[in-house]
Write a protein that holds these residues in place. Sequence first.
Motif, PDB file in Angstrom:
ATOM      1  N   LEU A 104      56.286  21.301 -57.578  1.00  0.00           N
ATOM      2  CA  LEU A 104      57.199  20.630 -56.863  1.00  0.00           C
ATOM      3  C   LEU A 104      56.490  19.483 -56.109  1.00  0.00           C
ATOM      4  CD1 LEU A 104      59.876  19.410 -56.099  1.00  0.00           C
ATOM      5  CD2 LEU A 104      60.452  21.480 -54.893  1.00  0.00           C
ATOM      6  N   LEU A 105      55.478  19.972 -55.395  1.00  0.00           N
ATOM      7  CA  LEU A 105      54.377  19.191 -54.427  1.00  0.00           C
ATOM      8  C   LEU A 105      54.220  17.990 -55.234  1.00  0.00           C
ATOM      9  CD1 LEU A 105      52.916  18.279 -52.304  1.00  0.00           C
ATOM     10  CD2 LEU A 105      51.233  19.826 -52.948  1.00  0.00           C
ATOM     11  N   ASN A 106      53.651  18.113 -56.658  1.00  0.00           N
ATOM     12  CA  ASN A 106      53.084  17.120 -57.498  1.00  0.00           C
ATOM     13  C   ASN A 106      54.139  16.194 -58.057  1.00  0.00           C
ATOM     14  OD1 ASN A 106      50.382  17.456 -56.831  1.00  0.00           O
ATOM     15  ND2 ASN A 106      50.444  19.346 -58.228  1.00  0.00           N
ATOM     16  N   VAL A 108      52.860  17.042 -64.745  1.00  0.00           N
ATOM     17  CA  VAL A 108      51.996  17.256 -63.477  1.00  0.00           C
ATOM     18  C   VAL A 108      51.156  18.359 -63.268  1.00  0.00           C
ATOM     19  CG1 VAL A 108      53.697  15.539 -62.269  1.00  0.00           C
ATOM     20  CG2 VAL A 108      53.901  17.968 -62.125  1.00  0.00           C
ATOM     21  N   ASP A 109      50.138  18.347 -62.382  1.00  0.00           N
ATOM     22  CA  ASP A 109      49.443  19.662 -62.223  1.00  0.00           C
ATOM     23  C   ASP A 109      50.434  20.664 -61.839  1.00  0.00           C
ATOM     24  OD1 ASP A 109      47.432  18.369 -62.847  1.00  0.00           O
ATOM     25  OD2 ASP A 109      46.632  17.892 -60.860  1.00  0.00           O
ATOM     26  N   ASP A 110      49.909  22.165 -62.432  1.00  0.00           N
ATOM     27  CA  ASP A 110      50.378  23.560 -61.711  1.00  0.00           C
ATOM     28  C   ASP A 110      49.000  24.328 -61.917  1.00  0.00           C
ATOM     29  OD1 ASP A 110      51.992  25.339 -60.846  1.00  0.00           O
ATOM     30  OD2 ASP A 110      52.028  26.080 -63.077  1.00  0.00           O
ATOM     31  N   VAL A 128      53.702   9.995 -73.423  1.00  0.00           N
ATOM     32  CA  VAL A 128      53.290  11.258 -72.735  1.00  0.00           C
ATOM     33  C   VAL A 128      52.286  10.558 -71.633  1.00  0.00           C
ATOM     34  CG1 VAL A 128      52.037  13.350 -72.605  1.00  0.00           C
ATOM     35  CG2 VAL A 128      53.724  12.679 -74.793  1.00  0.00           C
ATOM     36  N   GLU A 129      52.641  11.071 -70.445  1.00  0.00           N
ATOM     37  CA  GLU A 129      51.746  10.839 -69.371  1.00  0.00           C
ATOM     38  C   GLU A 129      51.078  12.053 -68.690  1.00  0.00           C
ATOM     39  OE1 GLU A 129      52.116   8.482 -65.292  1.00  0.00           O
ATOM     40  OE2 GLU A 129      53.781   9.459 -65.916  1.00  0.00           O
ATOM     41  N   ILE A 130      49.904  12.126 -68.222  1.00  0.00           N
ATOM     42  CA  ILE A 130      49.490  13.395 -67.277  1.00  0.00           C
ATOM     43  C   ILE A 130      48.990  12.886 -65.953  1.00  0.00           C
ATOM     44  CG2 ILE A 130      47.638  15.063 -66.968  1.00  0.00           C
ATOM     45  CD1 ILE A 130      47.303  15.203 -70.197  1.00  0.00           C
ATOM     46  N   PHE A 131      49.798  13.375 -64.977  1.00  0.00           N
ATOM     47  CA  PHE A 131      49.557  12.874 -63.546  1.00  0.00           C
ATOM     48  C   PHE A 131      48.680  13.994 -63.000  1.00  0.00           C
ATOM     49  CE2 PHE A 131      50.885  12.757 -59.084  1.00  0.00           C
ATOM     50  CZ  PHE A 131      50.780  11.562 -58.927  1.00  0.00           C
ATOM     51  N   THR A 132      47.589  13.839 -62.690  1.00  0.00           N
ATOM     52  CA  THR A 132      46.857  14.784 -62.158  1.00  0.00           C
ATOM     53  C   THR A 132      45.713  14.325 -61.259  1.00  0.00           C
ATOM     54  OG1 THR A 132      45.230  16.501 -63.278  1.00  0.00           O
ATOM     55  CG2 THR A 132      45.119  14.491 -64.365  1.00  0.00           C
ATOM     56  N   SER A 133      45.110  15.511 -60.347  1.00  0.00           N
ATOM     57  CA  SER A 133      43.934  15.278 -59.580  1.00  0.00           C
ATOM     58  C   SER A 133      42.749  15.833 -60.408  1.00  0.00           C
ATOM     59  CB  SER A 133      44.337  15.885 -58.144  1.00  0.00           C
ATOM     60  OG  SER A 133      44.650  17.313 -58.583  1.00  0.00           O
ATOM     61  N   LEU A 134      42.808  16.368 -61.476  1.00  0.00           N
ATOM     62  CA  LEU A 134      41.667  17.021 -62.158  1.00  0.00           C
ATOM     63  C   LEU A 134      40.977  15.999 -62.989  1.00  0.00           C
ATOM     64  CD1 LEU A 134      43.675  20.167 -62.794  1.00  0.00           C
ATOM     65  CD2 LEU A 134      41.988  19.842 -60.957  1.00  0.00           C
ATOM     66  N   PRO A 135      39.682  16.465 -63.413  1.00  0.00           N
ATOM     67  CA  PRO A 135      39.073  15.309 -64.392  1.00  0.00           C
ATOM     68  C   PRO A 135      39.521  15.944 -65.752  1.00  0.00           C
ATOM     69  CG  PRO A 135      37.803  17.213 -63.396  1.00  0.00           C
ATOM     70  CD  PRO A 135      38.872  17.496 -62.685  1.00  0.00           C
ATOM     71  N   VAL A 136      40.396  15.103 -66.361  1.00  0.00           N
ATOM     72  CA  VAL A 136      40.657  15.616 -67.853  1.00  0.00           C
ATOM     73  C   VAL A 136      40.437  14.377 -68.548  1.00  0.00           C
ATOM     74  CG1 VAL A 136      42.483  17.067 -67.168  1.00  0.00           C
ATOM     75  CG2 VAL A 136      43.062  14.586 -67.569  1.00  0.00           C
ATOM     76  N   GLU A 137      39.997  14.690 -69.834  1.00  0.00           N
ATOM     77  CA  GLU A 137      39.821  13.449 -70.912  1.00  0.00           C
ATOM     78  C   GLU A 137      41.068  13.091 -71.529  1.00  0.00           C
ATOM     79  OE1 GLU A 137      36.921  12.652 -74.777  1.00  0.00           O
ATOM     80  OE2 GLU A 137      36.500  14.138 -73.203  1.00  0.00           O
ATOM     81  N   ALA A 138      41.615  11.984 -71.533  1.00  0.00           N
ATOM     82  CA  ALA A 138      42.926  11.666 -71.989  1.00  0.00           C
ATOM     83  C   ALA A 138      42.902  11.963 -73.665  1.00  0.00           C
ATOM     84  CB  ALA A 138      43.251  10.236 -71.865  1.00  0.00           C
ATOM     85  N   PRO A 139      43.746  13.002 -74.134  1.00  0.00           N
ATOM     86  CA  PRO A 139      43.933  12.832 -75.602  1.00  0.00           C
ATOM     87  C   PRO A 139      44.344  11.271 -76.053  1.00  0.00           C
ATOM     88  CG  PRO A 139      45.025  14.642 -74.564  1.00  0.00           C
ATOM     89  CD  PRO A 139      44.624  13.668 -73.577  1.00  0.00           C
TER      90      PRO A 139
END
Length: 410
Positions: A14-16, A171-173, A225-236
């Motif tokens: 919910l925060l994210n 979003v991140d969990d 599809v979107e990934i909203f993140t604070s983590l270092p991810v490599e976009a598929p």
Amino acid sequence: MTGQLAFVESPVQLLNVLEWAHTRAPGTGIGTGIGTAPGTGAPATDTGTDTAPGTGAPATGAPAAVGKPAPGAPAPVTAPGTTPAPLTVVVLSPTDPMSRGQLRRMAQLARDEGLTVHWQEARDGRGALLRTLRRLAGPLRSAERVIIGDPFSRYVQLLLTLFGPRHLTVVDDGTATMEFAAQLGRGERLVRWHRKGSLGPRELVLAPVTTLARRRLAPARGRTVEIFTSLPVEAPAGVEVAANAYAWTRSRFGPPLLTGGADLVGTSLVETGVVDAGHYARVVGELARTHGATRYFAHRRESAGKLHRIAVETGLQVVRPELPLELIARRGPVGRTIVSFPSTVVHTLPLALAGTGVKVAVCEIAPEWLRATASPRAQGFLSGVTGTAAHEVDRLTARPVHPTDRLEFG
């Protein structure tokens, strides 16, 4: 189709969602209710007051009033000429009291931002699943965008198999976002990193749901599809990755008052069967002595028995946070150093606490701490979390721990 629908099952999700909404239209929170309270015309929202029970530890957290903005914080404004689609948040309520308590407080923060929040008792006994599906069928069909926090959730996967959205945001969990992006990119079935690879009876029954959900979580013709993140991810391939800098958190809270010494951040790695409880307790004690820590911020899934042991054996004040740690730390008071095991907070806290002078450190998990029941992927995944932590995060290394050993830090 109109509107945006967010499904959350944890306080961090919910925060994210709030952070995502802030980046799209800072300061706006236009919501459309799923239902109305009888006789009022107002959105149907949760009014329960259940709170987290005692932990057996000597102390609990007592954060300041929820929703109080930071002194002098700028008032965000909507970008000129934009009209954001209405956003409704649906809380698929978990059963554990700590998560429910934090979610209720986060739900109030979201309402303070102007969002409509609908509390759905999705796991409330027999028939809850069917009631939830009937309740959400219409909003799901009409939603322009669906926002989820846990693509590994069986509940969310079932919803996605029944109603495929045109636009999807994840979003991140937690650090599972990194595993989701990697598995999606490799075309693998979705399995949580701490789970064993073999399929049990339950997984075999749900395999068709997981397979279809994985397709719905991937970009395709007519679906983004979107990934909203604070983590270092490599976009598929075909997936957009947007950075979460915790701008909403920083604009609303803090800066915090800094105390002397350090605070420790707990983890549920023992509860998930990854780390041996004895090793964990000894390392927590060594970290506390080395860094002069006085408080231990418990993960919401840590057991009362484990927290009681930590409090008795280390003398640490065990705190059960009433909100996600990013908000607790930003509001303060907080130690000048925050020490964590590999988890999302080694990526999120440097963002939430930027400019405050707080130092974040991460203690890596040694192979000797892992239980025999741990997934073969556990060590590599946890090492990856530590290795990709923000540049300003200190790395603490430890040699094999025995009852009389002491940790070495570098």
